[in-house]
Design a protein around this motif. Sequence first.
Motif, PDB file in Angstrom:
ATOM      1  N   LEU A  85       0.847  -1.191   0.000  1.00  0.00           N
ATOM      2  CA  LEU A  85       0.000   0.000   0.000  1.00  0.00           C
ATOM      3  C   LEU A  85       0.882   1.239   0.000  1.00  0.00           C
ATOM      4  O   LEU A  85       1.752   1.388   0.862  1.00  0.00           O
ATOM      5  CB  LEU A  85      -0.897  -0.027   1.241  1.00  0.00           C
ATOM      6  N   VAL A  86       0.659   2.152  -0.971  1.00  0.00           N
ATOM      7  CA  VAL A  86       1.513   3.335  -1.081  1.00  0.00           C
ATOM      8  C   VAL A  86       0.725   4.642  -1.035  1.00  0.00           C
ATOM      9  O   VAL A  86       1.309   5.716  -1.188  1.00  0.00           O
ATOM     10  CB  VAL A  86       2.363   3.298  -2.373  1.00  0.00           C
TER      11      VAL A  86
ATOM     12  N   ILE B 145       2.388  14.295  -2.236  1.00  0.00           N
ATOM     13  CA  ILE B 145       3.124  13.242  -1.533  1.00  0.00           C
ATOM     14  C   ILE B 145       3.507  13.773  -0.160  1.00  0.00           C
ATOM     15  O   ILE B 145       4.008  14.896  -0.029  1.00  0.00           O
ATOM     16  CB  ILE B 145       4.378  12.822  -2.333  1.00  0.00           C
ATOM     17  N   LEU B 146       3.248  12.973   0.853  1.00  0.00           N
ATOM     18  CA  LEU B 146       3.462  13.404   2.233  1.00  0.00           C
ATOM     19  C   LEU B 146       4.892  13.133   2.693  1.00  0.00           C
ATOM     20  O   LEU B 146       5.476  12.101   2.358  1.00  0.00           O
ATOM     21  CB  LEU B 146       2.492  12.674   3.162  1.00  0.00           C
TER      22      LEU B 146
ATOM     23  N   TYR C 184       5.685  17.519  -1.678  1.00  0.00           N
ATOM     24  CA  TYR C 184       5.624  18.134  -2.998  1.00  0.00           C
ATOM     25  C   TYR C 184       4.361  17.680  -3.720  1.00  0.00           C
ATOM     26  O   TYR C 184       3.657  16.767  -3.271  1.00  0.00           O
ATOM     27  CB  TYR C 184       6.860  17.785  -3.830  1.00  0.00           C
ATOM     28  N   ALA C 185       4.089  18.326  -4.842  1.00  0.00           N
ATOM     29  CA  ALA C 185       2.951  17.969  -5.687  1.00  0.00           C
ATOM     30  C   ALA C 185       3.452  17.647  -7.084  1.00  0.00           C
ATOM     31  O   ALA C 185       4.485  18.164  -7.529  1.00  0.00           O
ATOM     32  CB  ALA C 185       1.954  19.127  -5.751  1.00  0.00           C
ATOM     33  N   VAL C 186       2.733  16.781  -7.774  1.00  0.00           N
ATOM     34  CA  VAL C 186       3.054  16.435  -9.157  1.00  0.00           C
ATOM     35  C   VAL C 186       1.753  16.314  -9.957  1.00  0.00           C
ATOM     36  O   VAL C 186       0.693  16.018  -9.393  1.00  0.00           O
ATOM     37  CB  VAL C 186       3.833  15.103  -9.266  1.00  0.00           C
TER      38      VAL C 186
ATOM     39  N   LEU D 277      -2.908   8.076   6.969  1.00  0.00           N
ATOM     40  CA  LEU D 277      -1.885   8.211   5.946  1.00  0.00           C
ATOM     41  C   LEU D 277      -0.517   8.394   6.593  1.00  0.00           C
ATOM     42  O   LEU D 277      -0.387   9.008   7.648  1.00  0.00           O
ATOM     43  CB  LEU D 277      -2.217   9.392   5.043  1.00  0.00           C
ATOM     44  N   ALA D 278       0.508   7.839   5.925  1.00  0.00           N
ATOM     45  CA  ALA D 278       1.851   7.801   6.486  1.00  0.00           C
ATOM     46  C   ALA D 278       2.827   8.594   5.628  1.00  0.00           C
ATOM     47  O   ALA D 278       2.521   8.986   4.490  1.00  0.00           O
ATOM     48  CB  ALA D 278       2.319   6.350   6.585  1.00  0.00           C
ATOM     49  N   ALA D 279       4.009   8.821   6.164  1.00  0.00           N
ATOM     50  CA  ALA D 279       5.058   9.501   5.412  1.00  0.00           C
ATOM     51  C   ALA D 279       5.331   8.736   4.122  1.00  0.00           C
ATOM     52  O   ALA D 279       5.434   7.508   4.116  1.00  0.00           O
ATOM     53  CB  ALA D 279       6.329   9.588   6.246  1.00  0.00           C
ATOM     54  N   GLY D 280       5.461   9.475   3.018  1.00  0.00           N
ATOM     55  CA  GLY D 280       5.707   8.868   1.723  1.00  0.00           C
ATOM     56  C   GLY D 280       4.467   8.506   0.948  1.00  0.00           C
ATOM     57  O   GLY D 280       4.544   8.178  -0.243  1.00  0.00           O
TER      58      GLY D 280
END
Length: 261
Positions: free
Chosen positions: A57-58, A112-113, A133-135, A223-226
């Motif tokens: 899970l990402v 992305i966190l 950041y955002a993409v 939600l987690a880092a990454g």
Amino acid sequence: MTDATLISEIATRLEKAEADVKGIPPIAPELTAGDLGSAYAIQSELTRRSLAKGRRLVGRKVGLTSEAVQKQLGVNQPDYGALFADMEVLHDSTIAANTMIMPRIEAEIAVILKKGLPHADCTIAELIAAVDYAVPALEIVDSRIAEWKISILDTIADNGSSARYCLGLEPKRLTDLDLETCGMIMTADGAPVSLGSGAACLGHPLKAAHWLVRTMAQAGSPLAAGDVIMTGALGPMYTVQGGQRIEARIGGFSPVRVAFG
């Protein structure tokens, strides 16, 4: 709430539909009208099975961020689904069309966190501070319900109709962007097929992300880092044809592209 046996049976049907690349009849008639809890229980069972098989899970996706689509499906809030590492498609690569049932695509902004957000009362300031950041992004959705004959219960149970996602390769800081007024144009083989803006996503993509962060924390799956957050469509989705090349251009970002072979 639907009993556990039926939840497991429906999850098995949806798993098989994806494996066979063949849609199944709607599952909503087997659930009580408006029973979002049972639909999410089916999604959770599918997520549990995926993790047990070794999938990673990402992140999460937000869906139903358009007020018009919410009204169409009779709901007043977005929905969510799980993102797994094997769902990622690299920018400018080709997706085998025969691996999908009836794919559709939409242009989004992903964030992305850099740190986790465990609190159900997360503030918008905490969210902004947690974004690395955002993409620009493309989400490829593919309902396991035949011919997209879906209700809100069908799409929630079916992991938000998620299938693949693609992220742009030039990240931007939030301070370098105007995510509300940024324009979006998505093309298929150079011809425009979808137009929109950041404001089309719940008024602002960070509002969608904020809703998701709070909802996942409340559900016990913060939600987690990454983690990747796909914040929701900036314009209408497009039904993809085999052989097409899809590109999205969103204000402030470099283009993001995928092809279907």
